[in-house]
Write an enzyme that holds these catalytic residues in place. Structure first.
Site, PDB file in Angstrom:
ATOM      1  N   SER A  65      76.888 -36.444-109.049  1.00  0.00           N
ATOM      2  CA  SER A  65      76.460 -37.443-108.071  1.00  0.00           C
ATOM      3  C   SER A  65      77.564 -37.828-107.088  1.00  0.00           C
ATOM      4  CB  SER A  65      75.940 -38.650-108.863  1.00  0.00           C
ATOM      5  OG  SER A  65      75.432 -39.635-108.029  1.00  0.00           O
ATOM      6  N   ASP A 282      74.396 -36.136-104.615  1.00  0.00           N
ATOM      7  CA  ASP A 282      73.226 -35.382-105.100  1.00  0.00           C
ATOM      8  C   ASP A 282      71.926 -35.933-104.519  1.00  0.00           C
ATOM      9  OD1 ASP A 282      73.310 -37.737-106.558  1.00  0.00           O
ATOM     10  OD2 ASP A 282      72.579 -36.812-108.397  1.00  0.00           O
ATOM     11  N   ASP A 284      70.344 -38.875-104.467  1.00  0.00           N
ATOM     12  CA  ASP A 284      69.377 -39.789-105.086  1.00  0.00           C
ATOM     13  C   ASP A 284      69.620 -41.239-104.665  1.00  0.00           C
ATOM     14  OD1 ASP A 284      71.639 -40.162-106.607  1.00  0.00           O
ATOM     15  OD2 ASP A 284      70.683 -39.729-108.531  1.00  0.00           O
ATOM     16  N   ALA A 376      71.333 -52.120-106.093  1.00  0.00           N
ATOM     17  CA  ALA A 376      71.937 -52.497-104.810  1.00  0.00           C
ATOM     18  C   ALA A 376      72.601 -51.288-104.149  1.00  0.00           C
ATOM     19  CB  ALA A 376      72.955 -53.610-105.027  1.00  0.00           C
ATOM     20  N   ASN A 377      73.064 -50.334-104.964  1.00  0.00           N
ATOM     21  CA  ASN A 377      73.748 -49.162-104.409  1.00  0.00           C
ATOM     22  C   ASN A 377      72.812 -48.157-103.738  1.00  0.00           C
ATOM     23  OD1 ASN A 377      72.555 -47.619-106.480  1.00  0.00           O
ATOM     24  ND2 ASN A 377      74.292 -47.946-107.855  1.00  0.00           N
TER      25      ASN A 377
HETATM   26  P1  NG1 Z   1      78.158 -48.033-114.063  1.00  0.00           P
HETATM   27  O1  NG1 Z   1      79.313 -47.085-114.015  1.00  0.00           O
HETATM   28  O2  NG1 Z   1      77.574 -48.222-115.447  1.00  0.00           O
HETATM   29  O3  NG1 Z   1      78.449 -49.310-113.345  1.00  0.00           O
HETATM   30  C1  NG1 Z   1      77.032 -46.792-111.971  1.00  0.00           C
HETATM   31  C2  NG1 Z   1      76.297 -47.708-111.040  1.00  0.00           C
HETATM   32  C3  NG1 Z   1      74.872 -47.833-111.533  1.00  0.00           C
HETATM   33  C4  NG1 Z   1      74.194 -46.486-111.690  1.00  0.00           C
HETATM   34  C5  NG1 Z   1      75.076 -45.538-112.479  1.00  0.00           C
HETATM   35  C6  NG1 Z   1      74.547 -44.134-112.521  1.00  0.00           C
HETATM   36  C7  NG1 Z   1      77.045 -49.764-109.917  1.00  0.00           C
HETATM   37  C8  NG1 Z   1      77.684 -51.088-110.049  1.00  0.00           C
HETATM   38  N1  NG1 Z   1      76.908 -49.049-111.038  1.00  0.00           N
HETATM   39  O4  NG1 Z   1      76.948 -47.348-113.265  1.00  0.00           O
HETATM   40  O5  NG1 Z   1      74.159 -48.669-110.663  1.00  0.00           O
HETATM   41  O6  NG1 Z   1      73.823 -45.963-110.439  1.00  0.00           O
HETATM   42  O7  NG1 Z   1      76.414 -45.516-111.968  1.00  0.00           O
HETATM   43  O8  NG1 Z   1      74.856 -43.391-111.380  1.00  0.00           O
HETATM   44  O9  NG1 Z   1      76.658 -49.360-108.806  1.00  0.00           O
HETATM   45 ZN    ZN Z   2      73.481 -39.704-107.196  1.00  0.00          ZN
END
Ligand code: NG1
Ligand code: ZN
Length: 532
Positions: A65, A282, A284, A376-377
């Site tokens: 990703s 990737d 998504d 949010a991302n």
């Molecule tokens: P983690 O590393 O558990 O915070 C991150 C993103 C998740 C999710 C995952 C999978 C933030 C704060 N965290 O998780 O929202 O997208 O990666 O890709 O954005």
């Molecule tokens: Zn991704």
């Protein structure tokens, strides 16, 4: 189990002795080269999973990703295109950590017994990878895993993660009343492209959309989508589309970079009045952004997308006259506080918080008639549950406006990749709504103003001691740390902060928001100080 055959292949892919692997939020993810044995074993696990599902197709995606180019990852996709059922994650972790080929065979035999797997069923697996340099090596390891268990395998080559999810769902619904589409790239482009044109035709064409593809797989794929749509309604220019040069993937660009740094990606100069979006590596995740007349950067993140989409759906449902059809929104604790208030107080829609990671949001959204979920991302989608579909079927539209609204709801359902968050499908969804409303990005942005927020990553000695509850917003361990966070939060108007261990990296994340940028940053850094 053909022990001799399995051992022969397994001996080719020994586990690096010093590494412990964990199937986390996004599957396995670490430095690409160390993942050979894990990806090989995931091929065999996918085979067993397929057999446990009476030969339904299981997906295997090799990607990391938005993470660094040197990293890679692998995850399994369940029959309807959703994330692997949680109860199997433990098998994956055990399997990945088996020290020897003998142990690998033992773990396989254990799963066969636990899950009462009928080994006479022909396993079927569909797989793909992103553009990472370690991809071909890992693909070869995966293929050995598939050969070890005589899998009927479909190689989809280099595609986006959501495309693979789509293919899996299509293959498992072929010739059924729930047929999802044709399991090919052309089928994907045709399905989403046609739904888009059905929704926007007759409206005013938009100005050009600049897409930052993070130098990843989204670049070639979105160009193919644009070719298939072939219409002024989808007028795009792709930036950061270099998937050939080493060292460029996700570097200074892509959705994660834009969200974390709150600034435009390299290679894109914002011109007021123009429209911009970023995919991740990737494809998504997706985010939109623009510069106002003063040149100030404004981000339209996953919360902005989910409120836009939820508003549009709510209004259509009401026009269509299906009153008991409820639109709801699922967020995580990372959602901006003002987006949550806007959903509750202005839109008057139900909203719930789920744990981080789309599988958790997905499960909450399934409980709603129409569930809109976004992190949010920028990772998210919309689900129409079976009762929503039944209610839509039952409605008898009386006026032309009702007929149009019902038709739009059906077309939207076709436009949305319900299996998983999908940057390309989400982009078409946002474009559709903006085109139908005749809106610019600043007009979309008017709904509410984000509270200043800050996300920090803190590398600690041992992130496993951090345990949370309450959708990850409250720390239970280490002891007393939550009290410290609480007392810091009360010092700042509209302050909110929480600490949780990352599920994808060996680190702890600190999130803070407050009424002003200064307060927000002070809160974030003081919480981080307390964690460290
Ligand atoms: P983690 O590393 O558990 O915070 C991150 C993103 C998740 C999710 C995952 C999978 C933030 C704060 N965290 O998780 O929202 O997208 O990666 O890709 O954005
Ligand atoms: Zn991704």
């Amino acid at each position: 189990l053909n022990v001799e055959q399995i051992s022969k292949y397994s001996d080719k892919h020994p586990k690096p002795s010093s590494t412990t692997f964990t199937y986390g939020t996004a599957g396995f993810r670490t430095i690409g080269e160390t993942l050979e044995s894990t990806v090989f074993r995931c091929g065999m696990l996918a085979a067993l999973r397929s057999q446990s599902k009476q030969g339904k197709v299981i997906g295997v995606m090799v990607t990391a990703s938005h993470n660094r180019e040197e990293d890679n990852g692998v995850k399994l996709v369940d029959p309807m295109g959703e994330m692997l059922q949680q109860s199997w994650e433990g098998y994956c972790t055990t399997m990945a950590n088996a020290a020897t080929s003998e142990e690998v065979v033992e773990v396989l035999a254990h799963i066969v017994q636990e899950e009462r797997i009928d080994l006479t069923i022909k396993p079927r697996v569909a797989y793909a990878r992103d553009t990472r340099p370690s991809g071909p090596l890992l693909q070869a390891a995966l293929e050995d895993g598939l050969s070890a268990l005589d899998v009927d395998a479909s190689n989809y080559g280099v595609v986006t993660t959501p495309q693979l999810h789509y293919f899996v769902r299509c293959m498992n619904t072929e010739n059924s009343s729930a047929a999802y589409g044709e399991p090919t790239e052309a089928g994907y482009n045709a399905k989403y492209g046609q739904a888009f044109l059905r929704l926007v035709s007759g409206k005013q064409t938009p100005t050009k959309l600049y897409i930052d593809a993070a130098n990843g797989v989204g670049a070639p794929q979105v160009l193919k989508l644009a070719d298939a749509i072939n219409s002024p309604y989808f007028n795009i220019e792709v930036r950061n589309s270099d998937t050939q040069t080493l060292g460029k993937l996700n570097v200074d660009c892509g959705a994660d970079h834009v969200k974390s740094n709150q600034r435009p990606p390299a290679g894109v100069t914002l011109v007021p009045g123009s429209r911009y979006c970023s995919f991740d590596g990737d494809a998504d995740r997706i985010l939109y952004y623009y510069a106002d007349e003063h040149g100030t950067f404004h981000l339209l993140d996953g919360d902005k997308i989910s409120t836009l989409v939820a508003t549009y759906l709510r209004d259509l449902v009401s026009t269509a006259g299906v009153d008991d059809l409820q639109v709801g929104v699922v967020q995580t604790a990372y959602a901006n506080g003002n987006s949550t208030s806007y959903i509750k107080d202005t839109l008057k829609l139900p909203t719930v918080f789920a744990k981080t990671g789309v599988k958790h949001l997905h499960h909450e959204a399934e409980k709603m008639n129409i569930g809109v979920y976004f992190e949010a991302n920028g990772h998210g989608t919309v689900l129409f549950n079976p009762s929503a579909v039944a209610k839509l079927r039952a409605v008898e539209p009386a006026t032309p406006a009702q007929v149009d609204a019902v038709e739009r709801l059906w077309a939207l359902r076709d436009l949305i990749n319900e299996s998983v968050g999908d940057a390309m499908s989400d982009m078409l969804l946002v474009e559709t709504i903006l085109i139908c409303k005749g809106w610019t990005l600043p007009q979309w942005d008017e709904a509410y103003t984000d509270l200043p927020s800050r996300l920090l990553k803190v590398v600690v000695n041992d992130s496993t001691i951090f345990k949370t509850t309450n959708a990850e917003q409250t720390l239970m361990s280490p002891p007393l740390l939550q009290d410290v966070v609480d007392s810091l939060v009360t010092k700042f108007p509209r302050g909110r902060a929480f600490v949780r261990p990352s599920g994808t990296e060996d680190a702890v994340r600190v999130y803070a928001e407050a009424a002003t940028r200064r307060d927000c940053d002070q809160l974030a850094y003081s919480v981080a100080g307390a964690v460290f």
